[in-house]
Design an enzyme around this catalytic site. Structure first.
Site, PDB file in Angstrom:
ATOM      1  CE  LYS A 274      -3.906  -1.801   2.759  1.00  0.00           C
ATOM      2  NZ  LYS A 274      -4.993  -1.695   1.788  1.00  0.00           N
ATOM      3  NE  ARG A 348     -10.730 -10.123  -1.505  1.00  0.00           N
ATOM      4  CZ  ARG A 348     -11.146  -9.261  -2.438  1.00  0.00           C
ATOM      5  NH1 ARG A 348     -11.465  -9.687  -3.641  1.00  0.00           N
ATOM      6  NH2 ARG A 348     -11.230  -7.987  -2.168  1.00  0.00           N
TER       7      ARG A 348
HETATM    8  N1  BES Z   1      -8.039  -3.861   4.706  1.00  0.00           N
HETATM    9  C1  BES Z   1      -8.241  -3.474   3.363  1.00  0.00           C
HETATM   10  C2  BES Z   1      -9.573  -2.757   3.131  1.00  0.00           C
HETATM   11  C3  BES Z   1      -9.706  -1.391   3.742  1.00  0.00           C
HETATM   12  C4  BES Z   1      -9.372  -0.263   3.025  1.00  0.00           C
HETATM   13  C5  BES Z   1     -10.218  -1.246   4.999  1.00  0.00           C
HETATM   14  C6  BES Z   1      -9.514   0.987   3.579  1.00  0.00           C
HETATM   15  C7  BES Z   1     -10.371   0.012   5.567  1.00  0.00           C
HETATM   16  C8  BES Z   1     -10.021   1.122   4.853  1.00  0.00           C
HETATM   17  C9  BES Z   1      -8.211  -4.701   2.469  1.00  0.00           C
HETATM   18  O1  BES Z   1      -7.379  -5.728   2.868  1.00  0.00           O
HETATM   19  C10 BES Z   1      -7.722  -4.253   1.135  1.00  0.00           C
HETATM   20  O2  BES Z   1      -6.596  -3.867   1.052  1.00  0.00           O
HETATM   21  N2  BES Z   1      -8.589  -4.316   0.146  1.00  0.00           N
HETATM   22  C11 BES Z   1      -8.262  -3.911  -1.170  1.00  0.00           C
HETATM   23  C12 BES Z   1      -8.828  -4.939  -2.119  1.00  0.00           C
HETATM   24  C13 BES Z   1      -8.309  -4.813  -3.526  1.00  0.00           C
HETATM   25  C14 BES Z   1      -6.843  -5.149  -3.574  1.00  0.00           C
HETATM   26  C15 BES Z   1      -9.102  -5.736  -4.382  1.00  0.00           C
HETATM   27  C16 BES Z   1      -8.870  -2.538  -1.419  1.00  0.00           C
HETATM   28  O3  BES Z   1      -9.945  -2.243  -0.889  1.00  0.00           O
HETATM   29  O4  BES Z   1      -8.233  -1.742  -2.092  1.00  0.00           O
HETATM   30 MN    MN Z   2      -5.414  -5.512   2.175  1.00  0.00          MN
END
Ligand code: BES
Ligand code: MN
Ligand code: ZN
Length: 490
Positions: A274, A348
């Protein structure tokens, strides 16, 4: 905890007391004049107090030899929702909090708008207790500003409902515990910490309820073939902990409910790293775990008639030479293979094996709670959870419970057609879909691991962590879902 009591008489004026009188428009001025005299009514009108939601008018008066602070607090005319009653109590306590020892909360002017006593008492107690919540353990003792209010006296003609207070206080306590876990930094709240927290739940309930704990280590998870979870966790460096808490009620249970919580104690994104701004705050990626562990403790304290299981596949999602990679193929414990096309879609994967594990317990219902997708926040904003299910009846039950509990939720579909997006050329599926519809493709992914189960998925990515205070929430962890779970299990 506060001492909360209920009276139908005007309580005696005391030093360090704040009287909060709740009013609803439109004939506020008349009521203020009757209660406090014409000059006060005039001043309130000049101060633009009309009894609308959240409005306050504050003054002090000398009475029976003490100086009493009086706050007029607006309820609003609309039929107040459960969530409004809760935040009303929160606002009242906050209005008294600086300096007062006792809050007198006078509801006599709005009695006609209130829900039945046990429900009213429950909501008020939650709001009052949550207003005293602070996460200050890392702040020097001298600089902490704990609430000064010790005692709350609710004034209403229909004296009743002390059991509502106790219930509300228990729920608020469970919510506060969940907030602590979410607010706790990831260098403290590790998978091991969550497992120790679960052990502490068992210890606290030793003489109260039948609660047992099983913690699976890496080798145990290997034996169960939890390849998706193990893939996320293989980098470490914190050891994984698969946590399984179980509460058994006295007498015959209405059924078995599995509560599965996403427990990623820090989500760096893994090799699909990230950016810094998005990584900030990812200590909250165990908000689902916090909710299910704390709700289980609350459920045991409230002696709910269901057998309840809280299941958390806890791990970090980190980078390192041993991290799972893009293009890796992982095999879940139900035999399905998953090609990894983004290591940041880790939640997931951990949930997949946790849901299969839950399914083996043959639950009546399985509910999962996960800070799963940013897309869900895009869809519904920061306050509302996304709810997905193939089971209309169960989903309706969940949404009704969230309404009664005062936690906002909205159903999203699980469109079969988008399963297309999860196809992989070399495995049964891949772990992400395309850009649009990210919340529902995540839900569709989970649905592959809940076949035959009556299941609801709750994406709490938005409400688990609060950026701008609202309702009974300050900035930080909200404890979202705890109150709804406890309402659902009633
Ligand atoms: N933990 C994150 C989701 C999240 C994002 C929670 C912002 C709270 C605030 C999750 O693991 C994630 O990174 N999801 C990705 C999925 C994508 C790679 C398909 C996302 O939401 O960008
Ligand atoms: Mn994630
Ligand atoms: Zn995550």
């Amino acid at each position: 905890m506060l001492s909360i009591d209920w009276t139908s008489q005007d309580p005696a004026t005391a030093a360090l007391q704040t009287l909060v009188v709740v009013l609803a428009s439109p004939d506020c001025a008349t009521i203020v004049e009757r209660l406090f005299g014409a000059p006060t009514a005039q001043a309130a009108v000049a101060g633009r107090f009309t009894g609308r939601t959240g409005e306050q008018f504050r003054f002090a008066r000398e009475r029976e030899g003490s100086l009493q602070t009086v706050v007029l607090l607006g309820l609003g005319t609309d039929a107040p929702t459960p969530s409004r009653w809760r935040s009303l109590a929160y606002e009242a306590l906050r209005a008294a909090q600086v300096g007062s020892q006792q809050l007198v909360l006078d509801l006599r002017q709005v009695a006609g708008l209130a829900p039945a006593p046990p429900q009213l008492g429950n909501l008020l107690a939650q709001g009052l207790e949550l207003a005293t919540y602070r996460y200050d353990r890392y702040i020097a003792e001298a600089r902490r500003k704990p609430s000064t209010v010790q005692r709350v006296t609710v004034v209403s003609e229909h004296a009743a409902a002390s059991e509502g207070f106790a219930r509300g206080q228990t729920i608020a306590h469970a919510v506060a515990q969940a907030r602590d876990l979410v607010n706790g930094p990831a260098n403290e709240v590790t998978p091991t910490y969550l497992a120790e927290f679960a052990a502490a739940v068992v210890a606290r309930l030793k003489d109260v309820a039948d609660v047992t704990l099983k913690v699976l280590e890496r080798e145990d998870c290997e034996k169960l073939g939890m390849g998706c979870y193990l893939g996320v966790a293989q980098c470490g460096p914190q050891p994984l902990k698969f946590i399984h808490l179980r509460y058994t009620p006295k007498g015959e249970a209405k059924g078995r409910v599995c509560l599965v919580g996403k427990g990623v104690t820090f989500d760096s994104g893994g090799l699909s790293l990230k950016p810094s701004d998005a990584m900030m705050g990812m200590k909250m990626d165990m908000g689902g775990a916090a909710a299910v562990l704390c709700a289980l403790e609350g459920a045991a304290q409230l002696a709910v008639p269901w057998e309840v299981h809280a299941i958390v596949a806890a791990t970090e999602n980190m980078i390192g030479g041993n991290a799972y990679k893009l293009g890796d193929v992982l095999t879940a414990s139900n035999g399905k293979t998953v090609e990894i096309d983004n290591t940041d879609a880790e939640g997931r994967l951990t949930l997949a094996d946790a849901l299969v594990y839950a399914g083996k317990l043959q639950p009546t219902y399985t509910l999962d709670f996960a800070t799963l997708t940013g897309a869900c926040i895009v869809a519904l904003g920061p306050h509302i959870a996304g709810v997905m299910s193939r089971d209309d009846e169960l989903c309706t039950q969940w949404l009704a419970a969230s309404e009664r509990a005062g936690e906002d939720a909205w159903r999203l579909p699980l469109p079969e057609a988008l399963k297309e997006q999860l196809k992989s050329p070399i495995a049964d599926m891949r772990n992400t879909g395309e850009r649009w519809g990210g919340a529902v493709t995540a839900g569709l992914f989970l649905s592959e691991f809940t076949e035959g189960q009556r299941w609801v998925h709750v994406d709490i990515a938005g409400p688990a962590m609060v950026r701008k205070p609202f309702g009974v929430n300050d900035e930080g962890g909200s404890g979202y879902a705890v109150a709804t779970i406890l309402e659902f299990l009633r």
